[in-house]
Design a protein around this motif. Structure first.
Motif, PDB file in Angstrom:
ATOM      1  N   HIS A   5       0.848  -1.189   0.000  1.00  0.00           N
ATOM      2  CA  HIS A   5       0.000   0.000   0.000  1.00  0.00           C
ATOM      3  C   HIS A   5       0.882   1.237   0.000  1.00  0.00           C
ATOM      4  CE1 HIS A   5      -3.650   2.308   0.534  1.00  0.00           C
ATOM      5  NE2 HIS A   5      -2.949   3.086   1.341  1.00  0.00           N
ATOM      6  N   GLY A  59      -4.929   3.133   3.888  1.00  0.00           N
ATOM      7  CA  GLY A  59      -5.072   1.779   3.383  1.00  0.00           C
ATOM      8  C   GLY A  59      -4.175   0.807   4.102  1.00  0.00           C
ATOM      9  N   SER A 102      -4.596   7.317  -2.502  1.00  0.00           N
ATOM     10  CA  SER A 102      -4.502   6.097  -1.703  1.00  0.00           C
ATOM     11  C   SER A 102      -4.563   4.931  -2.675  1.00  0.00           C
ATOM     12  CB  SER A 102      -5.665   6.013  -0.708  1.00  0.00           C
ATOM     13  OG  SER A 102      -5.696   4.740  -0.073  1.00  0.00           O
ATOM     14  N   GLN A 114      -8.219  -6.133   5.236  1.00  0.00           N
ATOM     15  CA  GLN A 114      -7.861  -4.754   4.892  1.00  0.00           C
ATOM     16  C   GLN A 114      -8.851  -3.736   5.442  1.00  0.00           C
ATOM     17  OE1 GLN A 114      -6.942  -4.091   0.737  1.00  0.00           O
ATOM     18  NE2 GLN A 114      -5.869  -6.032   0.582  1.00  0.00           N
ATOM     19  N   GLN A 139      -8.715  -1.006   8.632  1.00  0.00           N
ATOM     20  CA  GLN A 139      -8.971   0.406   8.353  1.00  0.00           C
ATOM     21  C   GLN A 139     -10.148   0.937   9.176  1.00  0.00           C
ATOM     22  OE1 GLN A 139      -8.538   1.693   4.079  1.00  0.00           O
ATOM     23  NE2 GLN A 139      -8.387  -0.519   3.752  1.00  0.00           N
ATOM     24  N   PRO A 145      -8.467   0.548  -0.999  1.00  0.00           N
ATOM     25  CA  PRO A 145      -7.973   1.809  -0.424  1.00  0.00           C
ATOM     26  C   PRO A 145      -9.133   2.722  -0.036  1.00  0.00           C
ATOM     27  CG  PRO A 145      -7.794   1.837  -2.803  1.00  0.00           C
ATOM     28  CD  PRO A 145      -8.229   0.452  -2.438  1.00  0.00           C
ATOM     29  N   THR A 146      -8.820   3.713   0.789  1.00  0.00           N
ATOM     30  CA  THR A 146      -9.851   4.610   1.334  1.00  0.00           C
ATOM     31  C   THR A 146      -9.425   6.059   1.189  1.00  0.00           C
ATOM     32  OG1 THR A 146     -10.515   2.956   2.977  1.00  0.00           O
ATOM     33  CG2 THR A 146     -11.152   5.230   3.414  1.00  0.00           C
ATOM     34  N   THR A 195      -3.588   0.570  -3.464  1.00  0.00           N
ATOM     35  CA  THR A 195      -3.214  -0.751  -2.963  1.00  0.00           C
ATOM     36  C   THR A 195      -2.839  -1.652  -4.135  1.00  0.00           C
ATOM     37  OG1 THR A 195      -4.823  -0.456  -1.171  1.00  0.00           O
ATOM     38  CG2 THR A 195      -3.917  -2.652  -1.472  1.00  0.00           C
TER      39      THR A 195
END
Length: 602
Positions: free
Chosen positions: A413, A489, A425, A496, A500, A475-476, A427
């Motif tokens: 990440h 992330g 962000s 995952q 998070q 991802p966030t 991954t």
């Protein structure tokens, strides 16, 4: 805010500055991304440079034959989170009928039959073309240098190779030639090189140097990737049957046409409002909306139910995750997913009412009008027939934390933010060195994302040519008042979003700093069918770090959770970057577990 960190100690500071911040799962990728920022590149240029370095320095966790997903926002459109879609589909000949005829009841966890069309490289080049500023050669110079001149190898790379050494020697000789040139796995600190991959990157740079606009030059590199050496060498190599995690030899089915027919793209993010913040995720071809469902369920509880460091909070969080992940299995896939209903306040309230004082040991998807929930095979302690002799197959599945708490590695990440407000962000994953035999002309192998599909008919994620497998890459991006404020992330397969979630609860509700949230004790549920071969589950299972505390762990056991203790520092691989739009202050934090992830910035 009703809870605060019980211990303000952190393993390292939350970095703060105003120029730019980078964080990733390997210090060389972080340093490369930060070097791009220092030389005038923006966050997009930096992220792409760091991502290609990750292909080289974390080959046991990702590779150019794999996939990636990203969520980003630009300084020009700060209020619009965009998904970078780098998940390739199943090849045209990847039919469930073919796999069943091969004697399979699950898509293998390793070998070319597990491979979706490689998508990561095209996705990164697309992002660079549209939102970066640098030329391709300058961006790839870092990765080319590490591949050609070498870099000190991680101990974990050598350890991973050691677990598959017999497989390489007996069945995958091209992998043994690349990763064990002296007949033994590399030791930590040994300099390793990958000249074949350096030449692949050279070919992309060469394609991008012949006239035209910058966009046209990068498109020329994308065309070379999809139709040139990579496509032809891959299609030719995988025609030869080779050992899969089924315990049998199979040939791959990917063709040059599969390569040429795929292009990465952009999609609108799926979002949910939680406590004044907008959480942005991929669509339901990923697992991201399950995090949003979990937040929607938890939003109806008071703050004391949202503290992961207490027994009440940990129990509530685990139960909410089970419900959301059951819906992931029942409804998520590449099309016709009723997300609007699944994310509605009414449905969240219905699911919230199922959470009691004791742990559920059931698989409980919800009821959605007009949709029949898919119930996957619920295997516990399952051994595929081909492995009934106990021989096993090292390296299968996504390298992550197993349901027993055993650490097998992770994926990768990275997060980057610049002073203008560009934020990424991402991954990257798949194509790790143990996923299929190395293609000698390329210096890398294919991924294994198709193992996330089912061979059972009627599932939303049944294997189907041209469909994307439901990926775990998630991802966030977090926005507040229409501005991106957090890129976040973690590696970790099914874990995952679970890890998070802890970060989001601790920072948004609990007031933790980013580094405090990353350092705090982690936990996750295994009471859901795993996304990776052999796709088992543990009813009521919960994996916890011992630092959660004896009182909390004992309380969880009394509530009926089947606890696996994973040690003090073993769960979670988070990194994040943060931007305060009011002040322009930037922050970054990275995971100390494994002594590998690093943040940098100023």
């Amino acid at each position: 805010m009703t809870y605060t960190p019980p211990d303000p100690f952190t393993t390292r500071p939350t970095l703060r500055g105003t120029f730019g911040m980078s964080a990733s799962t390997h210090w060389l990728a972080t340093a490369s991304a930060q070097a791009v920022l220092e030389r005038g590149g923006n966050a997009i240029d930096a992220a792409v440079a760091g991502a290609f370095v990750l292909h080289v320095v974390e080959p046991h966790l990702n590779g150019p034959g794999g996939d990636m997903t990203g969520v980003f926002a630009t300084a020009e459109e700060p209020g619009r989170p965009i998904v970078l879609m780098g998940q390739g589909p199943a090849p045209a000949a990847a039919t469930r009928e073919h796999y069943l005829e091969e004697g399979l009841e699950l898509v293998p966890g390793a070998g070319a039959l597990a491979a979706a069309v490689p998508a990561a490289v095209d996705a990164w080049l697309l992002l660079l073309r549209d939102h970066g500023t640098w030329e391709l050669g300058d961006v790839l110079a870092f990765a080319i240098g590490y591949a050609r001149e070498g870099h000190p190898v991680l101990g974990r790379v050598g350890a991973t190779i050691a677990t598959v050494a017999d497989l390489f020697t007996e069945h995958w000789p091209t992998s043994a030639a690349l990763w064990m040139p002296d007949g033994v796995p590399p030791r930590e600190g040994d300099i390793i090189r990958n000249e074949a991959y350096a030449r692949v990157l050279d070919s992309l740079v060469s394609a991008a140097t012949d006239g035209g606009t910058r966009s046209e030059r990068i498109d020329a590199a994308r065309h070379e990737w999809r139709t040139g050496l990579v496509a032809t060498a891959t299609a030719e190599f995988i025609r030869t049957p080779h050992r899969h995690s089924s315990g049998l030899d199979h040939a791959g089915v990917m063709t040059i046409q599969d390569f040429a027919g795929f292009e990465a793209g952009y999609e609108e993010a799926v979002t949910l409002e939680f406590r004044g913040h907008t959480i942005a995720k991929t669509g339901s071809w990923g697992q991201g909306p399950a995090l949003l469902q979990t937040l929607a369920i938890l939003d109806g509880f008071d703050d004391e139910h949202l503290d992961p460091s207490t027994a009440l909070g940990a129990h509530t969080i685990l139960e909410a995750q089970k419900l959301a992940l059951a819906d992931r299995e029942a409804y998520y896939g590449d099309d016709d997913v009723p997300l609007e209903y699944l994310l509605s306040p009414e449905y969240a309230a219905e699911r919230r009412a199922l959470i009691g004082d004791t742990a559920s040991l059931e698989f409980r998807p919800g009821t959605v009008p007009g949709h029949e929930p898919f119930v996957p095979p619920l295997r516990t302690g399952y051994t595929p027939p081909a492995l009934a002799d106990g021989s096993g197959f090292a390296g299968v599945g996504e390298p992550t934390v197993s349901r027993t708490g055993e650490t097998r590695g992770d994926t990768c990440h990275l997060d980057v933010v610049d002073s203008a407000g560009n934020m990424v962000s991402a991954t990257p994953s798949g194509g790790w060195l143990q996923s299929s035999p190395t293609i000698p002309e390329l210096g890398f192998c294919l991924g294994s994302r198709l193992q996330m599909t089912w061979l059972e008919d009627g599932a939303p994620s049944t294997l189907q040519p041209g469909k994307r497998p439901r990926t775990t890459l998630t991802p966030t991006l977090v926005l507040k008042d229409g501005e991106p404020v957090v890129a976040l992330g973690s590696p970790g397969g099914d874990q995952q979003d679970q890890w998070q979630l802890l970060y989001l609860l601790r920072t948004i509700v609990g007031g933790y700093t980013p580094q405090e949230a990353i350092d705090a004790p982690a936990l996750h549920t295994t009471s859901v069918p795993g996304s990776f071969w052999p796709r088992t589950w543990e009813p009521g299972g919960a994996v916890v770090e011992d630092r959660l505390g004896e009182d909390v762990i004992s309380d969880l056991e009394r509530r009926g959770h089947v606890i696996t203790r994973a040690g003090d520092w073993s769960l979670g691989r988070l990194s994040s970057v943060v931007r305060d739009p009011r002040t322009g202050v930037l922050s970054a934090a990275a995971n100390p577990r494994g002594a590998q992830g690093y943040a940098a910035g100023r």
